[in-house]
Each structure stands twice: as structure tokens, then as C-alpha cells.
Motif scaffolding. Structure first.
Motif, short mmCIF file in Angstrom:
data_model
loop_
_atom_site.label_atom_id
_atom_site.label_comp_id
_atom_site.label_asym_id
_atom_site.label_seq_id
_atom_site.Cartn_x
_atom_site.Cartn_y
_atom_site.Cartn_z
N ASP A 40 0.84 -1.21 0.00
CA ASP A 40 0.00 0.00 0.00
C ASP A 40 0.87 1.25 0.00
OD1 ASP A 40 -2.26 -1.51 0.12
OD2 ASP A 40 -3.09 -0.58 1.91
N TYR A 41 1.85 1.23 0.90
CA TYR A 41 2.71 2.40 1.07
C TYR A 41 3.48 2.71 -0.21
CZ TYR A 41 6.54 5.29 2.83
OH TYR A 41 7.45 6.28 3.00
N TRP A 42 4.11 1.66 -0.78
CA TRP A 42 4.93 1.91 -1.97
C TRP A 42 4.08 2.17 -3.20
CZ3 TRP A 42 9.48 3.61 -1.37
CH2 TRP A 42 10.23 3.23 -0.26
N ALA A 43 2.86 1.62 -3.21
CA ALA A 43 1.95 1.91 -4.33
C ALA A 43 1.62 3.40 -4.33
CB ALA A 43 0.68 1.09 -4.21
N VAL A 44 1.35 3.93 -3.13
CA VAL A 44 1.05 5.36 -3.03
C VAL A 44 2.29 6.17 -3.37
CG1 VAL A 44 0.35 7.19 -1.46
CG2 VAL A 44 -0.81 4.99 -1.37
N PHE A 45 3.44 5.70 -2.87
CA PHE A 45 4.71 6.40 -3.11
C PHE A 45 4.98 6.52 -4.62
CE2 PHE A 45 8.27 7.65 -0.34
CZ PHE A 45 9.20 8.03 -1.29
N TRP A 46 4.85 5.39 -5.31
CA TRP A 46 5.05 5.33 -6.76
C TRP A 46 3.99 6.18 -7.47
CZ3 TRP A 46 6.85 3.18 -11.45
CH2 TRP A 46 5.89 2.88 -12.40
N GLY A 47 2.77 6.06 -6.98
CA GLY A 47 1.66 6.82 -7.57
C GLY A 47 1.88 8.32 -7.45
N MET A 48 2.41 8.73 -6.29
CA MET A 48 2.71 10.16 -6.08
C MET A 48 3.64 10.67 -7.17
SD MET A 48 1.56 11.71 -3.34
CE MET A 48 0.76 11.31 -1.81
N GLY A 49 4.69 9.89 -7.42
CA GLY A 49 5.66 10.30 -8.43
C GLY A 49 5.02 10.32 -9.81
N ILE A 50 4.34 9.23 -10.14
CA ILE A 50 3.80 9.09 -11.50
C ILE A 50 2.63 10.05 -11.75
CG2 ILE A 50 2.59 7.52 -13.06
CD1 ILE A 50 5.50 6.85 -12.83
N ILE A 51 1.63 9.99 -10.87
CA ILE A 51 0.46 10.85 -11.10
C ILE A 51 0.80 12.30 -10.83
CG2 ILE A 51 -2.01 11.19 -10.65
CD1 ILE A 51 -2.28 8.49 -9.71
N GLY A 52 1.57 12.51 -9.73
CA GLY A 52 1.92 13.90 -9.40
C GLY A 52 2.77 14.51 -10.51
N GLY A 53 3.77 13.76 -10.95
CA GLY A 53 4.67 14.27 -11.99
C GLY A 53 3.92 14.54 -13.29
N SER A 54 3.14 13.54 -13.73
CA SER A 54 2.42 13.73 -14.99
C SER A 54 1.38 14.83 -14.85
CB SER A 54 1.77 12.42 -15.45
OG SER A 54 0.88 11.96 -14.47
N GLY A 55 0.80 14.93 -13.64
CA GLY A 55 -0.20 15.98 -13.40
C GLY A 55 0.41 17.36 -13.53
N LEU A 56 1.63 17.52 -12.97
CA LEU A 56 2.29 18.83 -13.08
C LEU A 56 2.62 19.16 -14.53
CD1 LEU A 56 4.65 18.79 -9.97
CD2 LEU A 56 2.74 20.35 -10.40
N VAL A 57 3.04 18.14 -15.29
CA VAL A 57 3.34 18.35 -16.72
C VAL A 57 2.08 18.83 -17.44
CG1 VAL A 57 3.90 17.16 -18.88
CG2 VAL A 57 5.28 16.76 -16.84
N LEU A 58 0.95 18.19 -17.10
CA LEU A 58 -0.30 18.56 -17.78
C LEU A 58 -0.83 19.91 -17.30
CD1 LEU A 58 -1.99 15.06 -17.67
CD2 LEU A 58 -1.06 16.20 -19.69
#
Lengths: 280, 421
Positions: free
Chosen positions: A141-159
Motif C-alpha cells: 500500500d505504502y509503496w503503491a502510493v509512493f510510486w503513484g505520487m511520483g507518476i500521477i503527481g509528476g504527470s499531473g504537473l506536466v499537464l
């Protein structure tokens, strides 16, 4: 029988599990996650009638977009706060226990064996493993959120700032950012609102809800049943007394249960809407 | 009725009386004057044998273009010029408009209304009088005329806006007047009373209205752009240059004409949100793949949700002046695409414009990175949900088993405890 009565008489004794900052951070994470899910998924399922209604409920696409970005700021702040707390523990307090051992989120061989043991227990091939402070599914759970933060957060900022990022990246990255933002969001929403809810609240042992994330405390019974290895380890080290605590005030339970119930309900509604859209 | 009868008797006596009194019988009968006719028909109660009125209001006829112009009754009702006996027989030849308006009637004969009457015996179809009236005909320039620009819609609407007549006359297009009323043209015409707004005849013609399947019709597919261009001249020129216009000119049966996107009767303002969103689907009827890939982008998702603030087809490709990407005049040609992006994204650069607004995760040749990312994400989602789906299912089953076993054990314990007491 008399032994059980004796323990239930002292169930007011609790052990500390999460400190106040962890609980507040989780609360903010929960709140922003729900906000992001409910304002973001209408776009992903824009062809559905419920999506248009949901977008209108938030005041239209512009308002929903603003709420989405506000929630994103809250969530990124939670992530940064968490990282800085880890950094302080690691570099300030020289607390290496977060890197390895039972108090660390880092996956370790024990997790693999516990996973196998747990699966064997599911099908009746062995006893339930004795879990310590963090179980393998909690780490996932923890690492899924951690990875998700990077992926969704990063792509979200790009968009969010495509013109800015276009100075650093070619435009086709926006296509990829859009794809992974949506797919990863679907993964996160699907995972949190089904698997995480089940593991945390809805499984038979916990149903309907585990309030530990709101109160920060577990009962002696829960500790004995769910984390015998941790109890044993702390008792042997003579440190168990550091964790003994009184029950949380009853209003914390009430608030926790209400907030949890609302979050679980909203999450399951979202899952139902997604399933409706995907299976139709 | 009695009065009418008396009147007729008086008339007969007046006309027949002198003859009986010894006028030479060989002289040809003098044609009746308008006053002669009005002597009977001028009475408001004048009726036929079956009770239908045959009254002609003298003041109405007098105010009509024919009355004011001194046209005699017998100019139209020509067979009465030679009638010897009055009251004349009830069944007369129809009024002969063609004796003066020969070109109009010749045009009418080539039209859909005459054709319907002629070939399928559909007597619901309009004749001269259905549109122009009979004794009260006024010139089209007169605001009271049935064929005045602002009133024509009512006149055509008597049939084309009347459900019963539409059914009886088998008018395939249905109630077009209702559609037209809400259109941009209809509102301009009916609500604003704009004389420059088109009415039915501006597109369909008047006497020679033809079916849209007829190649000589103003609303035949290939002729529609020219018909619209009579007013929309500038747009018409752009259109004929565009990829759609050149295809239509070459005889393409698929390339769109004005009505393909704008509809015929229901034309709406192009800046209205509803239209901006619906026309996207219109493009998608031919450009299906482009619509599908558009829907996967932020632009496409927002418009699908019902908001038009983001780019739709025409914002990037243009509307009337569309060219293929390879044409240097195209708004999406490599040399122009940054300018096109900049219409909304002010900071757009050449790098920014490398974004593919129709990115297709299934198309390896066009979007290789997107293709592999999509494959990876699909596997990731499948893997995670498959593993944890099974994990959760097994856990649930085992958890329930343990819980029921525990409950049963407790119940047993309680039972034995009670027994002990």
C-alpha cells in the motif's frame, strides 16, 4: 472463558501505533485523494452520463479543475511533509531503523516469507504468520502510493503547466503524461477503494471498520492477534511500556468512524460507477 | 339560404327578363361584368347547393392586385365569358392563372408540387391559390401578402407545419417549419423581422421548387453551397477552395456540403455551446478514427463532458477553409501548427506542438512511445488487480471461516457454562 473476561476488562489498555502527525497526514491524504478522484474521474469517463452530472455537481469543468488542482497541492504537500519527516529522522536523529528492520517500510526477505505463509494460511496449509509492525500488504500500500505520487503527481504537473514543460520535454511527452495520469489514477482509485479498504476495514476480522488510523491506537487484543511478533519483540526488549497508552477520547472514535464511513461509502460509490462504465 | 335563393331569382329575372321581352336571340350573349358577378357573389351569404360559401367580398377583391388593376372575373374564370345562362353551372373550369402568368405556371409545372399532383395524384400538394390566395391576392412586396418575405413561413407552414397534412400528403421531411422557427434564420426572420434573413423560397425557390434528389434543384447536394453562397458569399468562396469543396466539386458523394454540418432547417449559431459540441460528432461520422483518438485527449474529454472552452475540430482545423495537413494552407500543416496551438496556448513552441492531439496508443507507427507505455500500464493494472483480487478473495473466504468457527466455539462455551450453573 474466565481468562477472556479478564482481558476484556482491561481492553482500555492500548498500544500506540501512529503519532498525531501521521494521522493528520493520512487525513489530508484521504481528503485530497477523494477530491482528486471525484473531480478527475469524470474526465476519464467523460462519455458517461454520471460523469457529466458529477462535473456539474462540482460547478462545471472549470470549477472541478480548480478543485482538482487544489487537492493536488494538498496531496503534494502531504508527500513533501512525509519526505521531510523521514529525512529528519534519518539525517537529524540518525534513526537508521527506517532503512531496515521491523520499523522500516523497506521490503525485506521476511515479507516474502510472510506473504507465502499468509497465502498458505488462506488455503488451510499452515498457521497464520506472526506479523510485526508493518505487514507485506501494508508495505505494498505504502509503496503503491509512493510510486503513484511520483507518476500521477509528476504527470499531473506536466499537464498543468504544458507550456513550461515544453521547454524541457518534447510535446509527445504530454500524450504519455495524459495516458499514465489516467491509467495510474484508475489503478490508484481501484486499488485504494477496493483492496486497501478491504485490507484495512472490510475484511471479516475488521468489518466494518478499523479506527486505528484515526485514533492512532490498537487494543491489547488486536496487538496480540495481529502483531504478535511485534508484541513479543517489544516485550523481550523491555520497551513495550513505552507504547502503552490509554484509550483515545471517545469523540476521536466518533469522528474517526464517521469520517471513515463517509470515505468508504464515497469510495465504493466511485468503484460502482467505474464498474458500471467499464462493464457496460 | 332563403335570401340567397330570392337573390338568385331576382338575378335570373333581370338577366332573362329582357331576353324574353324580345331581344334578338341570334346576338352572342354579352359577357358578365364584375358587377354582374358581384350581384350574386357579393352577398356574404351566397352558397353553393352543398352549402359551401361562394361569397366574394367586393372590398377585398377591390383591394387585391387584380381588383385594383381592373382584372375582370372572366379573365380568370374564362369559361364564364361564354356562359349564356345564369346562375351558371356549379362546376366550372379552374381559374386559369396561366393565361397571364404563363412563365410562373410553367415553372410551377416543373416543381415538386405539380409533380406530386400529376404523378401520384396527391391532391394535397399546393396549387397557385394555396399559396397566393384567390380573390385577395396581393403583390409579394405588400406586407399583407401571403407571399411577403416575412409571411411566407406561415403560408408554407399551413402544410409543412401541419402534422395532419404532412401525414396525408406523405411529406417525407416532416415538420420543417417547427425546426426552422428555432433556427438562426427563423429567429432572425420571425422574431427580429429581418428582411435579409432567408425564408423558405430563398433556398427552395418559389414556383419551381424541386426535390433535393433532383439535380436541377437548388437544394440538390452539389448545388447547396451555391444556394447558401447567395448570402454567405465569403464563406462560399472559402468552402469551394477547401478539401471538402474540391471533393464535392469532383462529385464525391461523401464530402460534406453546408447542410451536412449545419443541417438544413435547424441551423444554429456557430458560437452556441450546444452546436459547438454537437458538430464534433458530425465530423466524426466520416472521420471516425480521428474522433476516437480525440476523445482520449483532454480536449475530447472536456467537450464530451459538455464544455466547449477547449479545442474542438474546427478550432485547430478551421471550418470552411479546411485543408489536408500536407497542404501548406492547412492550419495544421507543420509550418502553421505552432500558430494554431498559440490561439489558446500562448506560450506554445515548436516543441510544444510535437504533442499529438490525436495520439493513438494502439498505433505503433504513429506513437511508438505511447504504444509501449500503454502496454506497460495495461499489464501493471492487470497484474495488480489480478494478484490482489485473488489475495483478497482468498482472505475473505478464510476470514469468514475463522470468524464463524470462533463464533460457534464461543456459543458452545456459553452453552456449557450455562449447563454448569
Amino acid at each position: 472463558m474466565s481468562g477472556e473476561t479478564a482481558t476484556s476488562a482491561i481492553t482500555h489498555t492500548h498500544y500506540r501505533r501512529f503519532d498525531r502527525a501521521d494521522r493528520i497526514l493520512h487525513g489530508c491524504l484521504m481528503f485530497s485523494f477523494l477530491g482528486l478522484a471525484f473531480t478527475g474521474l469524470p474526465l476519464l469517463f467523460s462519455h458517461e452520463v454520471w460523469a457529466a452530472r458529477l462535473a456539474r455537481l462540482f460547478g462545471g469543468f472549470d470549477a472541478a479543475g480548480t478543485i482538482h488542482r487544489l487537492c493536488a497541492v494538498v496531496m503534494i504537500s502531504v508527500f513533501v511533509t512525509h519526505l521531510s519527516r523521514l529525512a529528519r529522522r534519518l539525517f537529524g536523529q540518525k534513526d537508521l531503523s527506517i532503512l531496515w528492520g521491523p520499523s522500516s517500510m523497506v521490503p525485506q526477505p521476511a515479507d516474502f516469507f510472510e506473504l507465502i505463509g499468509h497465502l498458505r494460511w488462506f488455503i488451510g496449509l499452515g498457521p497464520q504468520p506472526k506479523f510485526d509492525h508493518f505487514t507485506y500488504w501494508e508495505k505494498f500500500d505504502y509503496w503503491a502510493v509512493f510510486w503513484g505520487m511520483g507518476i500521477i503527481g509528476g504527470s499531473g504537473l506536466v499537464l498543468w503547466f504544458p507550456e513550461v514543460f515544453a521547454h524541457l520535454l518534447p510535446g509527445w511527452v504530454f500524450n504519455i503524461a495524459m495516458l499514465i495520469h489516467g491509467e495510474e489514477a484508475l489503478l490508484a482509485v481501484g486499488f485504494i477503494f477496493t483492496i486497501h479498504f478491504f485490507n484495512g476495514h472490510l475484511r471479516p476480522e475488521k468489518f466494518p471498520m478499523d479506527s486505528v488510523i484515526f485514533t492512532g491506537r490498537v487494543t491489547v487484543d488486536e496487538m496480540e492477534e495481529e502483531r504478535p511478533a511485534e508484541l513479543e519483540r517489544l516485550t523481550r526488549a523491555g520497551r513495550i511500556d513505552e507504547y502503552v497508552s490509554a484509550s483515545a477520547p471517545s469523540w476521536v472514535y466518533r469522528v474517526g468512524r464517521s469520517v471513515g464511513a463517509v470515505a468508504v461509502t464515497l469510495g465504493l460509490i466511485m468503484v460502482a460507477l467505474i464498474l458500471f462504465a467499464v462493464l457496460r | 339560404m332563403i335570401r340567397a335563393f330570392t337573390l338568385c331569382c331576382v338575378l335570373i329575372l333581370t338577366l332573362v327578363g329582357p331576353a324574353a321581352a324580345g331581344t334578338p336571340p341570334q346576338a352572342a350573349p354579352k359577357p358578365p361584368t364584375n358587377d354582374d358577378c358581384l350581384a350574386c357573389h357579393g352577398d356574404a351569404g351566397a352558397v353553393r347547393g352543398d352549402g359551401r360559401s361562394v361569397a366574394v367580398k367586393p372590398e377585398v377583391f377591390g383591394a387585391s392586385i387584380h381588383g385594383a388593376g381592373g382584372v375582370a372575373c372572366i379573365d380568370c374564370h374564362a369559361d364564364l365569358a361564354k356562359a349564356a345562362e345564369f346562375p351558371h353551372p356549379e362546376k366550372l373550369a379552374p381559374a386559369q392563372c396561366a393565361s397571364c402568368h404563363d412563365t410562373a405556371v410553367a415553372a410551377y409545372d416543373t416543381g415538386v408540387h405539380a409533380q406530386a399532383r400529376r404523378t401520384s395524384g396527391n391532391l394535397t400538394a399546393a396549387t397557385c391559390a394555396d399559396c397566393h390566395g384567390s380573390h385577395d391576392i396581393k403583390p409579394s412586396a405588400d406586407p399583407d401578402s401571403r407571399t411577403h418575405h416575412l409571411r411566407l413561413i406561415e403560408t408554407c407552414g399551413r402544410c409543412h407545419g401541419n402534422e395532419e397534412i404532412i401525414k396525408r400528403g406523405k411529406i417525407a421531411i416532416g415538420n420543417v417549419v417547427d425546426l426552422f422557427r428555432d433556427s438562426i434564420h427563423g429567429k432572425a426572420l420571425i422574431k427580429s423581422g429581418l428582411s435579409v434573413a432567408p425564408t423558405c423560397s430563398d433556398c427552395h425557390g418559389n414556383h419551381d421548387i424541386r426535390r433535393k434528389s433532383d439535380p436541377t434543384s437548388r437544394v440538390f447536394r452539389k448545388s447547396i453551397p451555391d444556394t447558401c453562397s447567395k448570402c454567405h458569399t465569403g464563406v462560399g468562396r472559402l468552402y469551394w477552395e477547401s478539401v471538402h469543396g474540391t471533393q464535392v466539386a469532383k462529385g464525391s458523394p461523401l464530402a460534406p456540403v453546408c447542410t451536412s454540418c449545419h443541417t438544413a432547417h435547424d441551423i444554429r449559431r456557430s458560437d452556441v455551446e450546444g452546436w459547438k459540441l454537437e458538430v464534433i460528432k458530425e465530423c466524426g461520422t466520416c472521420h471516425e478514427q480521428s474522433l476516437n483518438t480525440y476523445r482520449d485527449t483532454f480536449h475530447g474529454q472536456v467537450t464530451a463532458l459538455g464544455y466547449s472552452r477547449v479545442a474542438s475540430c474546427a478550432d485547430c482545423h478551421g471550418s470552411h477553409h479546411i485543408f489536408p495537413k500536407a497542404d501548406a494552407r492547412s492550419t495544421v500543416a507543420p509550418a502553421n501548427v505552432v500558430t494554431t496551438c498559440k490561439k489558446c496556448h500562448f506560450g506554445a513552441t515548436a516543441s510544444f506542438a510535437k504533442y499529438d492531439p490525436h495520439g493513438d496508443p494502439e498505433n505503433h507507427a504513429r506513437n511508438p512511445f505511447l504504444f509501449y507505455t500503454s502496454k506497460f500500464m495495461k499489464m501493471l493494472l492487470f497484474g495488480v488487480f489480478a494478484f490482489f483480487g485473488i489475495h483478497t478473495g482468498l482472505w475473505f473466504a478464510r476470514g469468514m471461516q475463522v470468524k464463524t468457527a470462533g463464533r460457534m466455539r464461543r456459543r458452545k462455551g456459553q452453552d456449557s457454562g450455562e449447563d454448569g450453573e
